[in-house]
Design a protein around this motif. Structure first.
Motif, mmCIF file in Angstrom:
data_model
loop_
_atom_site.group_PDB
_atom_site.id
_atom_site.type_symbol
_atom_site.label_atom_id
_atom_site.label_comp_id
_atom_site.label_asym_id
_atom_site.label_seq_id
_atom_site.Cartn_x
_atom_site.Cartn_y
_atom_site.Cartn_z
ATOM 1 N N ASP A 1 0.813 -1.218 0.000
ATOM 2 C CA ASP A 1 0.000 0.000 0.000
ATOM 3 C C ASP A 1 0.843 1.264 0.000
ATOM 4 O O ASP A 1 0.518 2.238 -0.691
ATOM 5 N N ASP B 1 0.786 4.072 -2.883
ATOM 6 C CA ASP B 1 0.561 5.482 -2.549
ATOM 7 C C ASP B 1 1.679 6.364 -3.085
ATOM 8 O O ASP B 1 1.432 7.434 -3.650
ATOM 9 N N HIS B 2 2.925 5.915 -2.911
ATOM 10 C CA HIS B 2 4.083 6.693 -3.372
ATOM 11 C C HIS B 2 4.084 6.839 -4.894
ATOM 12 O O HIS B 2 4.224 7.940 -5.424
ATOM 13 N N THR C 1 1.843 9.313 -6.643
ATOM 14 C CA THR C 1 2.189 10.738 -6.608
ATOM 15 C C THR C 1 3.188 11.132 -7.697
ATOM 16 O O THR C 1 3.426 12.317 -7.909
ATOM 17 N N ARG D 1 -5.358 3.378 -9.443
ATOM 18 C CA ARG D 1 -4.561 2.583 -8.490
ATOM 19 C C ARG D 1 -4.552 1.103 -8.878
ATOM 20 O O ARG D 1 -3.542 0.422 -8.730
#
Length: 151
Positions: free
Chosen positions: A119, A123-124, A127, A136
């Motif tokens: 996760d 998330d990283h 960005t 995602r």
């Protein structure tokens, strides 16, 4: 500038991302997609994957191919075995095209990204400009494609 092809095989589809760049922060997505497997026999599906990977390599001439490898986990499910078959076909197609394939499992990706969980990696990478506009659920080919690049 390096061109990387990231692949992830799933039970009924193949996801891919073609990336250009020299660092994770500056890498850009050339193209990406999700292709459903044809509604045919298992043998025909595997042959279709072989042809698709061969066509991608011939069309885009990536400098490297990166594959998110099937992981068995604690129980060996039928879907894991099907993914492993697909991964083997990707490796065979790459070998025929004289392309090396770098394979990744989540423990290795956590080490590469220096982040403690799947996760956190998702998330990283979400960005980064490399994944702009990518849902995602389709980030894994991006994650493996840029894994070898420095931050």
């Amino acid at each position: 500038m390096s061109t990387m092809l990231g692949l992830q095989c799933e039970k009924e589809r193949m996801l891919w991302a073609l990336m250009d760049g020299d660092t994770r922060g500056t890498a850009t997505m050339v193209s990406s997609g999700s292709r459903p497997l044809p509604k045919k026999s298992r043998q025909e599906k595997l042959h279709w994957i072989f042809r698709e990977v061969t066509e991608m390599v011939l069309s885009h001439s990536p400098g490297s191919i990166h594959l998110n490898e099937a992981e068995a986990g604690q129980s060996m499910k039928a879907s894991t075995l099907e993914r492993a078959q697909m991964d083997g076909v990707v490796l065979a197609a790459a070998e025929q095209a004289q392309q090396e394939v770098l394979t990744y499992k989540w423990p290795g990706l956590r080490s590469r990204y220096k982040l403690g969980s799947k996760d956190l990696i998702l998330d990283h990478v979400a960005t980064l400009q490399a994944s702009a506009g990518t849902p995602r659920s389709r980030l894994i080919p991006v994650i493996v494609a840029i894994a070898e690049l420095p931050e």
